[in-house]
Structures are given as C-alpha cells and as structure tokens.
Design a protein around this motif. Structure first.
Motif, short mmCIF file in Angstrom:
data_model
loop_
_atom_site.label_atom_id
_atom_site.label_comp_id
_atom_site.label_asym_id
_atom_site.label_seq_id
_atom_site.Cartn_x
_atom_site.Cartn_y
_atom_site.Cartn_z
N LYS A 48 35.40 47.78 -3.66
CA LYS A 48 34.60 47.08 -2.67
C LYS A 48 35.56 47.10 -1.40
O LYS A 48 35.00 47.00 -0.08
CB LYS A 48 34.47 45.42 -2.95
CG LYS A 48 33.51 45.24 -4.14
CD LYS A 48 33.45 44.10 -4.53
CE LYS A 48 32.26 43.87 -5.62
NZ LYS A 48 32.47 42.28 -6.37
N ALA A 100 34.94 50.34 0.40
CA ALA A 100 33.41 50.28 1.11
C ALA A 100 33.74 49.34 2.51
O ALA A 100 33.07 49.77 3.47
CB ALA A 100 32.38 49.62 0.03
N SER A 133 29.07 46.22 -1.35
CA SER A 133 29.18 47.77 -1.69
C SER A 133 30.62 48.05 -2.41
O SER A 133 31.56 47.62 -2.17
CB SER A 133 28.88 48.40 -0.61
OG SER A 133 27.61 48.08 -0.15
#
Length: 367
Positions: free
Chosen positions: A147, A150, A159
C-alpha cells in the motif's frame, strides 16, 4: 478661491512717482489634468546581470522540484525493499508453519504411543499456534508495504502494488567499489550550492554596475482643463513634452563596498559548503558500501548455517519419528534453524538499507 499674488508698485511707476502695490489673482477656479507618462531605458548597466540572476533563480526553483522528485523515488525504493523483506518473511513463516504442522502430527502419534509427555505435546501445539500467528503478521506487514508503494506512486489510497522480483536479486553482489563521484556531483544539493555561488558572484558584479550611468527616454502627453464653472466638456488644452535623462549615483556612502564584501563572503561560504557536501556524500557512500559488503558476507555465512541446521534438523526429525530421539534435541535443532533464518533476514535488511544509503549518497536510484 484663487491664490492672491502681489505685484510691486515699481512695476507701475511713471516718472518719479512710485506706484502702489497691487493684489492680483491668476488662473481659473477649476482645473483638471489628465496625462500619460512613459519611459524606456536606453542604457541599463545592470540589465544583463539581472537577466542572468533571473535565469539562476529559475534553475534553482527547477532544482527544488527535481529534489522533491528524487526524494519520492527514494521513498518508493525504501518501501520496495521493505516489501521484498516482508515477502521473504512470509516465505520463512510458511516453511515454519509447514514444519510445525508436520511435527504436530508426529507428536500426536508419539503422545498416543506414550513416547512423549503430555507437556511436550502442549509445546508442539504452542509452536503451531505461534507459527500461524507469525504468518498472519508477516502477511499484514507485506500488504502494508504494498500500500505504501501505491501511495508514493500516486495511486488511490488503499491500492496495492506488489514488488516484482525477489530479495536475492536485490542483495546480490552487483555493486562496485569505485566511488561514483560523477553522480555525486550531480546531486541537487551540490547543484543548488553551485547556483548560490553564481548568484553571489552576479550580485557582487551588479553592485559594481549600479553606480554606472543609466539613460532613459521619457515622454509625457497631457490634457488640462481650465474654467471657472467646471465645464469639463470644453476648454481642454493639450501639451506634450519629452526628452532624455541620465541617472548617475555619484555618492552612496560606502554602500557599494559593503554590499560587495557581503556577497564576496557569501560566495566564499558557499564554496566551502560545496566542498563539505561533496566530502560528506563521498564518505557516506564509502561507509554504506562497506556496510553493504559486510552484509553480503554475513548473508553468505548464514546460508551455510541454514544448510547445516537443515541437515541436523532432518537427522533429528528422523530419530524423533522413529522414537530414538529426544524432544529437547529436536526443539534445539528447530530453534537453531529458526535463528539462522532470522539472522539471514536481518542481514538482508542491512544490505537493503546499505544499498539505499548508497543510492542516497549518489543521488541516484541504482538498479
């Protein structure tokens, strides 16, 4: 009311008789003035220097953007390394869980046969529970690192981006002992210090140019209204004038000299700062490179320890399964293998951190 002026009586003298002073008023009660003034610098001794200063400040601002960009790249790389470490931790946890399940099956058979004590069986159950818990924790930490990757790459919050490749390729001995001086000299901090030196030098030059004469062309276009009844729709009288003027500062009270000394000291300080930064980053890279080499050696040592621990554990497992081995001996072998795996993971983390420090010192992401 108009201003009153007094005209001396001598103006009106006739013959030998002196005249009397007279009070008079000139002008109109109302007046208005509308004008447009413009000027154009014909000769400006500081123009080129000001342009150069503006260009340096523009490059300095662009360098700040590049610095932020590199910092984001380092954050992504840091999360990438941490994700790979967690990925390796998951693999180790899965292997430990598989072993714990296997030992639990053997321990249940041994307990049913009365070969081991009930308390020993409880210890195997505890090992199994710990192995399951470690796997869950490793997986949660891995997804958190994904995460972070992202997030730093600008994807929506929540995401995940899983890292490609494996940890072994990232900590392989692919570094060089040569100091990347060319990359270090391109670091934004060094480039910005060089720009600050140029700005100080240009400001010093500008102080010399300020006292040189500047020539302007100027013009003024006006329309003036004069009336006693403020009839602004008529009685407008235009007039235009223009010319060339020169401005020359003859005395500044020693201000130019003081400013030149100030910018000269600024240039010298930035020059010393530049040398210090270069030395600091070079030393940082050499230190990180040494730590990286040591981490690789420790990883190689732990690979040998893991291989030996695995062999010892397999032998103890076979004896325990056949009922000829002691529980304590098996558990000692299990602990030795677990510690060897944890040490290897720790040294792999040291190698990743050292690589990241090398990249930071060089100001460049090194694949």
């Amino acid at each position: 009311m108009l201003q009153t002026s007094i005209i001396p009586g001598a103006v009106f003298q006739t013959g030998s008789s002196p005249g009397e002073d007279r009070e008079v008023q000139f002008g109109t009660r109302f007046n208005a003035l509308v004008g447009v003034e413009g000027s154009y610098r014909l000769i400006d001794p500081t123009f080129k220097t000001d342009v150069d200063l503006a260009m340096q400040n523009k490059e300095l601002s662009a360098s700040n953007g590049e610095k932020e960009k590199i910092e984001i790249q380092f954050q992504v790389t840091k999360s990438f390394f941490e994700a790979l470490l967690q990925k390796e931790a998951i693999q180790i946890s899965k292997e430990q869980l598989k072993k714990a399940e296997y030992w639990m099956e053997i321990a249940q058979v041994q307990s049913a046969n009365g070969t081991i004590l009930p308390n020993d069986l409880l210890k195997f159950k505890r090992d199994l529970a710990v192995a399951k818990s470690n796997l869950v924790i490793s997986e949660r930490q891995y997804h958190q690192r994904c995460k972070e990757i992202a997030y730093f790459t600008g994807l929506p919050v929540g995401s995940e981006v899983e890292p490609l490749g494996d940890l072994k390729n990232q900590v392989s001995s692919n570094s060089t002992d040569a100091l990347p001086l060319e990359d270090i000299l391109k670091r934004p901090e060094l480039l910005q210090t060089g720009m600050a030196m140029k700005i100080a030098s240009l400001n010093q030059l500008k102080q010399e140019q300020i006292n040189k004469p500047a020539v302007d062309f100027y013009t003024n276009v006006n329309a003036q209204h004069l009336s006693n009844d403020f009839a602004v729709w008529n009685r407008w009288f235009p007039f235009v004038f223009g010319g060339v003027r020169m401005q020359w500062n003859l005395m500044d009270g020693g201000l130019k000299k003081k400013n030149q000394e100030k910018y000269a000291l600024e240039y010298k300080w930035q020059s010393v700062h530049l040398e210090k930064l270069q030395a600091d980053y070079s030393y940082e890279w050499l230190t990180a490179q040494n730590d990286y080499v040591l981490a690789l050696k420790n990883i190689a040592i732990q690979d040998e320890n893991i291989a030996l621990s695995n062999q010892i554990l397999q032998n103890d497992e076979l004896k325990f399964k056949e009922g000829a081995g002691l529980v304590t001996t098996l558990r000692e072998s299990q602990l030795s293998l677990k510690e060897a795996n944890q040490l290897k993971l720790s040294f792999q983390a040291d190698a990743c951190q050292a690589r990241l420090r090398m990249m930071r010192a060089a100001g460049k992401i090194i694949p």
